[in-house]
Enzyme design. Structure first.
Site, PDB file in Angstrom:
ATOM      1  N   ILE A 149       1.548   3.765   2.406  1.00  0.00           N
ATOM      2  CA  ILE A 149       2.564   3.938   3.454  1.00  0.00           C
ATOM      3  C   ILE A 149       3.476   2.710   3.496  1.00  0.00           C
ATOM      4  O   ILE A 149       4.691   2.818   3.690  1.00  0.00           O
ATOM      5  CB  ILE A 149       1.870   4.194   4.811  1.00  0.00           C
ATOM      6  N   ASN A 207     -10.482   9.721  -1.627  1.00  0.00           N
ATOM      7  CA  ASN A 207     -11.106  10.371  -0.474  1.00  0.00           C
ATOM      8  C   ASN A 207     -10.212  11.477   0.067  1.00  0.00           C
ATOM      9  O   ASN A 207     -10.691  12.472   0.593  1.00  0.00           O
ATOM     10  CB  ASN A 207     -11.325   9.356   0.659  1.00  0.00           C
ATOM     11  N   ASP A 240       0.235  -8.996   1.768  1.00  0.00           N
ATOM     12  CA  ASP A 240      -0.805  -8.068   1.323  1.00  0.00           C
ATOM     13  C   ASP A 240      -1.741  -8.846   0.415  1.00  0.00           C
ATOM     14  O   ASP A 240      -1.295  -9.686  -0.365  1.00  0.00           O
ATOM     15  CB  ASP A 240      -0.167  -6.883   0.566  1.00  0.00           C
ATOM     16  N   LYS A 252      -9.597   1.267  14.923  1.00  0.00           N
ATOM     17  CA  LYS A 252      -8.239   1.622  15.380  1.00  0.00           C
ATOM     18  C   LYS A 252      -8.202   1.708  16.903  1.00  0.00           C
ATOM     19  O   LYS A 252      -7.261   1.236  17.552  1.00  0.00           O
ATOM     20  CB  LYS A 252      -7.809   2.961  14.765  1.00  0.00           C
ATOM     21  N   TYR A 261      -0.796   8.257  13.053  1.00  0.00           N
ATOM     22  CA  TYR A 261      -0.429   9.154  11.952  1.00  0.00           C
ATOM     23  C   TYR A 261      -1.461  10.257  11.838  1.00  0.00           C
ATOM     24  O   TYR A 261      -2.655  10.015  11.948  1.00  0.00           O
ATOM     25  CB  TYR A 261      -0.438   8.451  10.592  1.00  0.00           C
ATOM     26  N   PHE A 262      -1.004  11.446  11.486  1.00  0.00           N
ATOM     27  CA  PHE A 262      -1.922  12.532  11.164  1.00  0.00           C
ATOM     28  C   PHE A 262      -2.236  12.449   9.662  1.00  0.00           C
ATOM     29  O   PHE A 262      -2.894  11.519   9.252  1.00  0.00           O
ATOM     30  CB  PHE A 262      -1.386  13.867  11.709  1.00  0.00           C
ATOM     31  N   ASN A 263      -1.756  13.315   8.811  1.00  0.00           N
ATOM     32  CA  ASN A 263      -2.148  13.239   7.392  1.00  0.00           C
ATOM     33  C   ASN A 263      -0.927  12.988   6.504  1.00  0.00           C
ATOM     34  O   ASN A 263      -0.308  13.950   6.009  1.00  0.00           O
ATOM     35  CB  ASN A 263      -2.870  14.526   6.981  1.00  0.00           C
ATOM     36  N   TYR A 301     -14.552   3.140  11.163  1.00  0.00           N
ATOM     37  CA  TYR A 301     -13.119   2.980  10.858  1.00  0.00           C
ATOM     38  C   TYR A 301     -12.268   3.383  12.060  1.00  0.00           C
ATOM     39  O   TYR A 301     -11.386   2.643  12.498  1.00  0.00           O
ATOM     40  CB  TYR A 301     -12.729   3.830   9.627  1.00  0.00           C
ATOM     41  N   GLY A 352       0.813  -1.214   0.000  1.00  0.00           N
ATOM     42  CA  GLY A 352       0.000   0.000   0.000  1.00  0.00           C
ATOM     43  C   GLY A 352       0.848   1.266   0.000  1.00  0.00           C
ATOM     44  O   GLY A 352       2.081   1.229  -0.150  1.00  0.00           O
ATOM     45  N   SER A 363      -4.271   6.058  14.056  1.00  0.00           N
ATOM     46  CA  SER A 363      -4.639   7.255  13.302  1.00  0.00           C
ATOM     47  C   SER A 363      -5.043   8.372  14.250  1.00  0.00           C
ATOM     48  O   SER A 363      -5.603   8.115  15.327  1.00  0.00           O
ATOM     49  CB  SER A 363      -5.816   6.901  12.390  1.00  0.00           C
ATOM     50  N   ASP A 398      -4.323 -13.018   3.068  1.00  0.00           N
ATOM     51  CA  ASP A 398      -5.269 -12.210   3.835  1.00  0.00           C
ATOM     52  C   ASP A 398      -4.931 -12.382   5.313  1.00  0.00           C
ATOM     53  O   ASP A 398      -4.871 -13.515   5.809  1.00  0.00           O
ATOM     54  CB  ASP A 398      -6.672 -12.741   3.512  1.00  0.00           C
TER      55      ASP A 398
END
Ligand code: NAD
Ligand code: WQD
Length: 343
Positions: free
Chosen positions: A12, A197, A31, A152, A176-178, A148, A10, A124, A58
């Protein structure tokens, strides 16, 4: 070290795997490619000059995980695999709880069976909810506002209980922030499936001509220019945060939480204008109504990560936009077409 990275194909994950390979760790990526491409893992191998092992599996499949632990015998796990679209999580909560919570339990059970008790987990900023003052610090009470975010939060609680149950566990929870931007090579980056998104991919797809107009969600917030403030940090800095957390865990058993953020709020219009500067042309935009669930302003107190890990965000907003634009310009349709044409 030998490190298992779930979700390593992915956004990150690919940047984290590259950084680990460059630091001479042996990496296995697990993954199932629901929101990513094996092409990312191939390019990471090219950039690093050495490859990560890739297993398409998975994480909710405990038997598959056991096989992976027995074949690759990792010393530590970096756990990034998760579904992450807030709006989708509202309409399909069971999928989110099963994948993100049950998947993590399966992973932790398999880790325990194989005596692997070091894990870095992707949490997050969304866990801070809307009840805390800014900036957010790790000691605040958490309480996410959507399914979601609650996955977390639940995983954080499970990890905390696990650490309390057995002092051999070494657990880092990174909030993590953004994350934004891409590797400066322009070879790997964020490649969302369908309509993006997040902010940077939405702007970049307009800049590259995949979409006509960028929509600013709300221009009437009580902020300096009326648009929302977020704490953006370069994805390469996020990747470095994992290495710093692993180094800390090598010396310190226990359960730890760290914010990964820059400590500064940047508005949607400020990001848009920084992206225009990177592209060199104006980007068509329109200010529309607010997006449901958005908070006006969010930013981190990142001081604990600096004190404990010696980590801080190093890259500027201009670098995030320039690197993201290089990736988008060189790969206008993401990995898909390049992969089909064997570029
Ligand atoms: P991403 O969707 O690009 O990567 C997640 C990867 O996990 C994907 O490659 C997907 O195929 C894989 N995956 C999901 N479920 C899986 C399963 N059951 N088995 C195997 N693989 C599975 O997302 P990302 O932006 O790289 O996010 C990585 C992590 O960071 C996620 O846990 C996400 O919740 C968290 N996070 C992301 C952000 C952000 O803004 N990108 C912010 C905070 C936290
Ligand atoms: C940033 C700002 C939007 C798109 C989300 C998740 C959160 C975390 C990070 C994983 C907001 C505005 C966006 C667009 C816009 N993910 N925007 N037009 O909202 O901070 O958080 O991603 O954990 O859980 O909720 O990030 O990138 O979606 O939005 O105006 O087309 O950009 O309104 O103010 P956010 P984002």
């Amino acid at each position: 070290m030998r490190i298992l990275v779930t979700g390593g194909a992915g956004y990150i994950g690919s940047h984290t795997v590259l950084m680990l390979l460059e630091a001479n760790h042996d990496v296995t990526v697990v993954d199932y490619l629901s929101n990513s491409s094996e092409e990312a893992v191939r390019r990471v191998g090219q950039l690093a000059g050495r490859e990560a092992a890739f297993v398409r599996a998975d994480i909710t499949d405990e038997k598959a995980l056991d096989d992976i632990f027995e074949a690759h015998y990792p010393d530590a796990v970096i756990h990034l695999a998760s579904l992450k679209a807030v709006h989708e999580s509202v309409s399909t909560p069971l999928d989110y709880y099963f994948n993100n919570v049950a998947g993590t339990i399966a992973l932790l059970r398999s880790m325990e069976r194989h005596a692997v008790r070091t894990i870095v987990f992707s949490s997050s900023a969304t866990v801070y909810g809307d009840h805390n003052p800014k900036p957010f610090t790790e000691t605040m009470t958490i309480g996410a506002m959507n399914p979601y975010g609650r996955t977390k939060e639940q995983v954080e609680n499970i990890l905390s209980d696990l650490g309390s149950s057995d002092e051999r566990w070494r657990i880092a929870i990174l909030r993590y922030f953004n994350p934004a931007g891409a590797h400066p090579s322009g070879r790997i980056g964020e490649d969302p499936q369908g309509t993006p998104n997040n902010l940077l991919p939405s702007i970049a797809q307009v800049a590259v001509g995949r979409r006509e107009t960028f929509m600013v969600f709300g221009g009437d917030y009580d902020t300096r220019d009326g648009t929302c403030l977020r704490d953006y940090l370069h994805v390469v800095d996020v990747a470095e945060g994992h290495a710093a957390a692993l180094r800390y865990l090598e010396r310190n058993p226990g359960v730890y939480r760290w914010n990964l953020g820059s400590g500064e709020g940047t508005s949607v219009l400020e990001i848009l204008h920084a992206f225009e500067a990177a592209v060199g042309t104006p980007i068509p935009f329109v200010i529309t109504s607010r997006r449901a669930g958005d908070l006006p302003a969010i930013w981190a107190d990142p001081s604990a990560a600096l004190t404990d890990l010696g980590w801080c965000a190093t890259k500027t907003l201009a670098q995030m936009c320039e690197d993201h634009w290089r990736w988008q310009k060189n790969n206008p349709l993401g990995y898909t077409v390049a992969h089909q044409n064997h570029i």
